[in-house]
Write an enzyme that holds these catalytic residues in place. Sequence first.
Site, PDB file in Angstrom:
ATOM      1  N   HIS A 193      -2.691   7.547   4.072  1.00  0.00           N
ATOM      2  CA  HIS A 193      -3.746   7.921   5.032  1.00  0.00           C
ATOM      3  C   HIS A 193      -3.158   8.411   6.362  1.00  0.00           C
ATOM      4  CE1 HIS A 193      -6.324   6.159   1.992  1.00  0.00           C
ATOM      5  NE2 HIS A 193      -5.451   5.172   1.955  1.00  0.00           N
ATOM      6  N   GLU A 207      -6.507   0.637   7.485  1.00  0.00           N
ATOM      7  CA  GLU A 207      -5.404   0.706   6.527  1.00  0.00           C
ATOM      8  C   GLU A 207      -4.255   1.577   7.037  1.00  0.00           C
ATOM      9  OE1 GLU A 207      -6.541   2.257   2.733  1.00  0.00           O
ATOM     10  OE2 GLU A 207      -4.505   2.162   1.926  1.00  0.00           O
ATOM     11  N   HIS A 260       0.106   1.387   0.502  1.00  0.00           N
ATOM     12  CA  HIS A 260      -1.327   1.299   0.780  1.00  0.00           C
ATOM     13  C   HIS A 260      -1.747  -0.156   0.954  1.00  0.00           C
ATOM     14  CE1 HIS A 260      -2.714   5.483  -0.072  1.00  0.00           C
ATOM     15  NE2 HIS A 260      -1.479   5.532  -0.561  1.00  0.00           N
ATOM     16  N   GLU A 320       0.232  -1.779  -3.089  1.00  0.00           N
ATOM     17  CA  GLU A 320      -0.910  -2.200  -2.269  1.00  0.00           C
ATOM     18  C   GLU A 320      -0.467  -3.544  -1.705  1.00  0.00           C
ATOM     19  OE1 GLU A 320      -3.805  -0.588  -1.798  1.00  0.00           O
ATOM     20  OE2 GLU A 320      -4.125   0.739  -3.518  1.00  0.00           O
TER      21      GLU A 320
HETATM   22 ZN    ZN Z   1      -5.022   3.660   0.570  1.00  0.00          ZN
END
Ligand code: ZN
Length: 354
Positions: A193, A207, A260, A320
């Site tokens: 992002h 995030e 992420h 993640e």
């Molecule tokens: Zn993400």
Amino acid sequence: MRFFKTVTALSIIVLLLFVTYEQVSASTNVGVVQSDAPLNVRDLPSEEGSIIGKLEPGNKIEYFNTSTDWVKITYAGQVGYVSKAFISGTISTEATSTAGHVESKTGVVASTGGLNVRSGPRQSESVLGQLANGTQIDYIDLGNDWAQITYNGAIGFIHTEYVQSMVTSPTVTPIVNKPTAKQGFKVVLDAGHGGYDSGAVANGLLEKHVVKAYKDELKRTLAADGIEVIETRTGDEFVSLSSRVNQANQAQADLFLSIHANSFADPNVRGFETHYYQSSKEASAINKEIRRLNSGYTRGIYQSNFQVLRDSNVPAVLIEVGYLTNADDAYRMQTNQHQQEVSEAVRRAVQQLK
Ligand SMILES: [Zn+2]
């Protein structure tokens, strides 16, 4: 009779309370803070409420509408309120909230007459401008026939019927054979992002900021070990998914690591996940080291059809680092200790892969 009248009146009040509650909690919205200065977050829906924090202009937030001029948000794990007057660009998240966070896609406008960019995801919204046929764009599919884009620096919306996704069919391309005489190990670090794309938003965290902190720590740790590190983004800029994966392919990296943070409707879901698409060897090595951490609550390895993994010609792993929607994970992800532990685990995995 007076007794029965009182009971009836009480029942109606109780019923009204439930109806009001339902209306308040029914839908989550996503909006953007549009103020000149940081926006106060208060503990009550009133100027009398105490200030518990601030949101920066441009921050993307998830909120509940209330019947007042204030919207309800979750801020640093607690309920907060901000003035509705400074929140705009509302998007219903019905379609995306249960499916985890939103990833942007790349597409091409396929409409000979051009494609209108509107101020909201509806045909009735005002037209901000037009995109010419064939224009390449990065967009976030809202799942309701509309997509969000950046248009002249502002948020705009286009109908997805006229956008041809550039995502190719999920054919598995062979991983390039590396020459046997290797000179060093090259890792492309990809903080997910950035820019207008905040990624998941929960517990007062964005995030894009969380994953950048992990990327910075990983860079320090790997570089100190003599690993060559390339970053797809160094600041808070927006980078398309295709550009990220192209950088890894062009660098002929030994490992493309995309970072992420997760989100889910159920706040009890937590933990670290390791995703791959083609080769599971690198994901296994990282997962094994993460599992050895005291705080490394790992949910395991997943084969996932993510664009950055699928389109990579080099070994690619997406981690993640936790769930922003889980209070414990949200707290842990803000600590440098966890960022260091994860970086150390990845460093040990890289040593085994070299
Ligand atoms: Zn993400």
